[in-house]
Design an enzyme around this catalytic site. Structure first.
Site, PDB file in Angstrom:
ATOM      1  N   ARG A  45       2.712  14.578   6.731  1.00 23.61           N
ATOM      2  CA  ARG A  45       3.690  15.043   7.724  1.00 23.61           C
ATOM      3  C   ARG A  45       5.117  15.126   7.194  1.00 23.61           C
ATOM      4  NH1 ARG A  45       2.098  11.059  12.409  1.00 23.61           N
ATOM      5  NH2 ARG A  45       1.122  10.003  10.640  1.00 23.61           N
TER       6      ARG A  45
ATOM      7  N   GLN B 227      -5.808   3.915  -6.543  1.00 25.69           N
ATOM      8  CA  GLN B 227      -6.865   4.148  -5.557  1.00 25.69           C
ATOM      9  C   GLN B 227      -7.172   5.638  -5.602  1.00 25.69           C
ATOM     10  OE1 GLN B 227      -5.781   4.048  -1.402  1.00 25.69           O
ATOM     11  NE2 GLN B 227      -7.823   3.395  -0.754  1.00 25.69           N
TER      12      GLN B 227
ATOM     13  N   ASN C  89       0.047  -3.573  16.435  1.00 24.74           N
ATOM     14  CA  ASN C  89      -0.136  -4.147  15.096  1.00 24.74           C
ATOM     15  C   ASN C  89       0.893  -3.564  14.124  1.00 24.74           C
ATOM     16  OD1 ASN C  89      -1.265  -5.315  12.770  1.00 24.74           O
ATOM     17  ND2 ASN C  89      -2.499  -3.485  12.407  1.00 24.74           N
TER      18      ASN C  89
ATOM     19  N   TYR D  71      43.987  19.332 -15.723  1.00 20.77           N
ATOM     20  CA  TYR D  71      42.648  19.057 -16.225  1.00 20.77           C
ATOM     21  C   TYR D  71      42.770  18.299 -17.530  1.00 20.77           C
ATOM     22  CZ  TYR D  71      38.221  19.396 -18.600  1.00 20.77           C
ATOM     23  OH  TYR D  71      37.085  19.064 -19.274  1.00 20.77           O
TER      24      TYR D  71
ATOM     25  N   LEU E 294       0.831  -1.209   0.000  1.00 19.69           N
ATOM     26  CA  LEU E 294       0.000   0.000   0.000  1.00 19.69           C
ATOM     27  C   LEU E 294       0.863   1.255   0.000  1.00 19.69           C
ATOM     28  CD1 LEU E 294      -2.887  -0.881   2.490  1.00 19.69           C
ATOM     29  CD2 LEU E 294      -2.567  -1.520   0.089  1.00 19.69           C
TER      30      LEU E 294
ATOM     31  N   LYS F 125      37.787  14.067 -17.223  1.00 20.64           N
ATOM     32  CA  LYS F 125      36.413  13.922 -17.714  1.00 20.64           C
ATOM     33  C   LYS F 125      36.429  13.340 -19.117  1.00 20.64           C
ATOM     34  CE  LYS F 125      34.419  16.467 -20.382  1.00 20.64           C
ATOM     35  NZ  LYS F 125      33.842  17.444 -21.300  1.00 20.64           N
TER      36      LYS F 125
ATOM     37  N   ASN G 279      53.839  10.430 -19.204  1.00 22.45           N
ATOM     38  CA  ASN G 279      54.043  11.260 -18.021  1.00 22.45           C
ATOM     39  C   ASN G 279      53.485  12.650 -18.301  1.00 22.45           C
ATOM     40  OD1 ASN G 279      55.607  11.507 -15.306  1.00 22.45           O
ATOM     41  ND2 ASN G 279      55.958  13.401 -16.447  1.00 22.45           N
TER      42      ASN G 279
HETATM   43  C1  UD1 Z   1      -2.023   1.361  10.108  1.00 22.68           C
HETATM   44  C2  UD1 Z   1      -2.880   0.334  10.824  1.00 22.68           C
HETATM   45  C3  UD1 Z   1      -2.453   0.232  12.276  1.00 22.68           C
HETATM   46  C4  UD1 Z   1      -0.980  -0.110  12.355  1.00 22.68           C
HETATM   47  C5  UD1 Z   1      -0.162   0.892  11.548  1.00 22.68           C
HETATM   48  C6  UD1 Z   1       1.259   0.441  11.491  1.00 22.68           C
HETATM   49  C7  UD1 Z   1      -5.074   0.410   9.742  1.00 22.68           C
HETATM   50  C8  UD1 Z   1      -6.459   0.895   9.825  1.00 22.68           C
HETATM   51  N1  UD1 Z   1      -4.261   0.732  10.739  1.00 22.68           N
HETATM   52  O1  UD1 Z   1      -2.316   2.612  10.686  1.00 22.68           O
HETATM   53  O2  UD1 Z   1      -3.214  -0.753  12.969  1.00 22.68           O
HETATM   54  O3  UD1 Z   1      -0.560  -0.150  13.694  1.00 22.68           O
HETATM   55  O4  UD1 Z   1      -0.655   0.998  10.208  1.00 22.68           O
HETATM   56  O5  UD1 Z   1       2.036   1.343  10.757  1.00 22.68           O
HETATM   57  O6  UD1 Z   1      -4.733  -0.290   8.812  1.00 22.68           O
HETATM   58  N2  UD1 Z   1      -2.880   3.718   2.528  1.00 22.68           N
HETATM   59  C9  UD1 Z   1      -3.410   3.598   1.257  1.00 22.68           C
HETATM   60  N3  UD1 Z   1      -4.703   3.953   1.040  1.00 22.68           N
HETATM   61  C10 UD1 Z   1      -5.506   4.399   2.036  1.00 22.68           C
HETATM   62  C11 UD1 Z   1      -4.946   4.520   3.331  1.00 22.68           C
HETATM   63  C12 UD1 Z   1      -3.643   4.166   3.549  1.00 22.68           C
HETATM   64  O7  UD1 Z   1      -2.727   3.174   0.325  1.00 22.68           O
HETATM   65  O8  UD1 Z   1      -6.665   4.692   1.755  1.00 22.68           O
HETATM   66  C13 UD1 Z   1      -1.464   3.345   2.739  1.00 22.68           C
HETATM   67  C14 UD1 Z   1      -0.606   4.537   3.113  1.00 22.68           C
HETATM   68  O9  UD1 Z   1      -0.028   5.118   1.980  1.00 22.68           O
HETATM   69  C15 UD1 Z   1       0.442   3.896   3.996  1.00 22.68           C
HETATM   70  C16 UD1 Z   1      -0.290   2.713   4.635  1.00 22.68           C
HETATM   71  O10 UD1 Z   1      -1.406   2.451   3.828  1.00 22.68           O
HETATM   72  O11 UD1 Z   1       1.522   3.365   3.262  1.00 22.68           O
HETATM   73  C17 UD1 Z   1      -0.711   2.988   6.060  1.00 22.68           C
HETATM   74  O12 UD1 Z   1      -1.632   4.040   6.130  1.00 22.68           O
HETATM   75  P1  UD1 Z   1      -1.733   4.948   7.404  1.00 22.68           P
HETATM   76  O13 UD1 Z   1      -2.856   5.870   7.221  1.00 22.68           O
HETATM   77  O14 UD1 Z   1      -0.395   5.516   7.720  1.00 22.68           O
HETATM   78  O15 UD1 Z   1      -2.139   3.890   8.540  1.00 22.68           O
HETATM   79  P2  UD1 Z   1      -1.787   4.020  10.066  1.00 22.68           P
HETATM   80  O16 UD1 Z   1      -2.630   5.079  10.673  1.00 22.68           O
HETATM   81  O17 UD1 Z   1      -0.338   4.130  10.239  1.00 22.68           O
END
Ligand code: UD1
Ligand code: CA
Length: 450
Positions: A15, A72, A169, A364, A8, A349, A375
């Site tokens: 941030r 997405q 998690n 150079y 994902l 270069k 040399n």
């Molecule tokens: C998620 C987990 C959390 C876990 C944490 C660990 C969920 C709901 N929560 O939270 O339990 O402890 O990761 O890092 O899964 N992303 C998408 N599409 C979306 C949303 C997110 O591709 O619609 C991708 C983001 O780009 C990112 C990853 O999923 O790479 C995580 O998304 P983020 O929103 O950071 O989840 P967390 O709040 O960190």
């Protein structure tokens, strides 16, 4: 069993405060998501599927055709993101490995273990967790009195008792594909309008399955990157891993804390890396070399027994037994044959320097082809640019170029010729000839023994 993997990476990474999508920020010289893909590389039967959204094109361009891409459109949560891959993956594999593009420290070995546990378990979901002291926004792993996993609760939705849980998690899962495609449709929408992938754990429990979790021994693997502070932490950890790898492989690092080796570099045995050395890009270093201190080598191939001190090398090729420095600069297209020596302050270069050619001080050399055993005296310059274009210089074998010679290109110097100190060479010099003066004129023919 066929395994497909989903990574994902659709989120913006607010941030990071950056124009660049979060997963393209470099770590150890590679985009963050490259590390996530590297971890699943070799574990699956199909090319990994990257779920992209924010700046999708930039990610696709950077990562190229070794991944498949699913778009997405709206970031409606991790569950929704996985559901977006359904039309591409349904029926293609029976097991799905799901990870996040912003977790570059998760190791392949851990994912291998996760797959193993999943294969032996009798459950459609296998997850990953770790025990730690820092919550950092992680979802909490809720277990019953028998110690069985019953749910994952996101930090924002957790009760005070759940917030006190210290098992978190990680977000690396193995799923039975057919089960997951159905379960994803049953995920309830959260108060913020998101579909949490984590909710499928509760769904599996409700169906009576016992969920196994791989508990990571090293919580560092779970570090997700949300800010540039996390980025720097991950960079340091990756650097330590890479450095340890090369030390185990037989490379001496005098000071690992100031040795920066990117992920794509390779180094031969018994090479010694001195402090403040950066090895970048597609650099390959041979055996028994001594590199550094204070040296940066980028996209350069270095043969065996090289000795490089306080120098900068970019897109160059060095054969064996080359020595240089301090303060040399090799630029694109520099090729140094066996035994070439560059002393201090040499810039080369787009040039070929033949075997055993020596260039001791302040020179150079650009757009030149130089033979062997030449040399080149102190302060020699190839005047390769006439204000409009670059012109070539050719120097034969066994030539002696006197100090402070200006080679006004295009110009050719024949084998065994000699230029006197301060010569400004504007015309070709035949073999076995001494030229002198400004502009340089033939003074006499040389005996081969001269
Ligand atoms: C998620 C987990 C959390 C876990 C944490 C660990 C969920 C709901 N929560 O939270 O339990 O402890 O990761 O890092 O899964 N992303 C998408 N599409 C979306 C949303 C997110 O591709 O619609 C991708 C983001 O780009 C990112 C990853 O999923 O790479 C995580 O998304 P983020 O929103 O950071 O989840 P967390 O709040 O960190
Ligand atoms: Ca995150």
């Amino acid at each position: 069993m066929t395994i497909a993997s989903i990574v994902l990476a659709a989120g913006k990474g607010t941030r990071m405060r950056s124009k660049l999508p979060k997963v393209l920020h470099p770590l150890a010289g590679k985009p963050m998501v490259w590390h996530a893909l590297e971890a699943v590389n070799g574990l699956t039967d199909l090319a990994p599927v990257l779920v992209v959204g924010y700046k999708a094109e930039a990610i696709r361009e950077a990562m190229g055709p070794s991944s498949q891409y699913v778009f997405q459109e709206e970031q409606l949560g991790t569950g929704h993101a996985v559901a977006c891959t359904r039309s591409l993956l349904e029926g293609k594999s029976d097991t799905l490995l799901v990870t996040f593009g912003d977790m570059p420290l998760l190791r392949k070995e851990s994912l291998e273990k996760l797959i193993q546990i999943h294969q032996q378990a009798d459950s459609p979901v296998t997850m990953t967790s770790f025990i730690g002291d820092e919550a950092r926004g992680f979802g909490r792993v809720v277990r019953n009195e028998k110690g069985e996993v019953i749910a994952i609760v996101e930090q924002v939705d957790a009760t005070p008792e759940q917030l006190a849980i210290r098992e978190y998690n990680v977000s690396a899962y193995c799923f039975a594909a057919d089960w997951l495609w159905n379960a994803l449709e049953k995920i309830p929408v959260s108060p913020k309008g998101e579909y949490y992938l984590t909710d499928v754990v509760g769904l599996a429990v409700a169906e009576g399955y016992a969920i196994q979790s791989l508990v990571l021994e090293d919580p560092v693997e779970a570090i997700g990157i949300n800010s540039r502070v996390h980025l720097a932490t991950a960079e340091k950890i990756l650097r330590q891993r890479i450095n340890e790898y090369w030390m185990v492989e037989g490379v001496t690092l005098i000071d690992p804390d100031t040795t920066y080796i990117e992920a794509s570099v390779s180094i031969g045995r018994d090479t010694v890396i001195q402090p403040n050395t950066h090895l970048r890009g597609l650099t390959v270093i041979g055996e028994d070399c001594e590199i550094g201190p204070d040296t940066t080598v980028t996209d350069t191939k270095v043969g065996d027994r090289a000795r490089l001190i306080s120098s900068t090398l970019e897109s160059a090729i060095l054969e064996d037994d080359v020595s240089m420095g301090p303060y040399c600069h090799l630029r694109k297209g520099a090729y140094l044959a066996n035994g070439v020596h560059l002393g201090n302050y040499a810039e080369v270069k787009e040039s070929y320097l033949g075997q055993q050619t020596k260039l001791g001080h302040f020179s150079y050399i650009g757009n030149a082809k130089i033979g062997s055993n030449v040399n080149i005296g102190a302060g020699t310059i190839t005047c390769n640019f006439d204000g409009k274009k670059k012109n070539p210089t050719e120097i034969g074998d066994d030539v002696f170029i006197g100090s402070d010679t200006m080679l006004v290109a295009p110009v050719k110097i024949g084998d065994r010729a000699v230029t006197a100190a301060g010569a400004v060479v504007t015309r070709d010099v035949p073999p076995d000839t001494l030229v002198v003066g400004v502009p340089a004129k033939e003074k006499r023919k040389l005996e081969k023994s001269d």
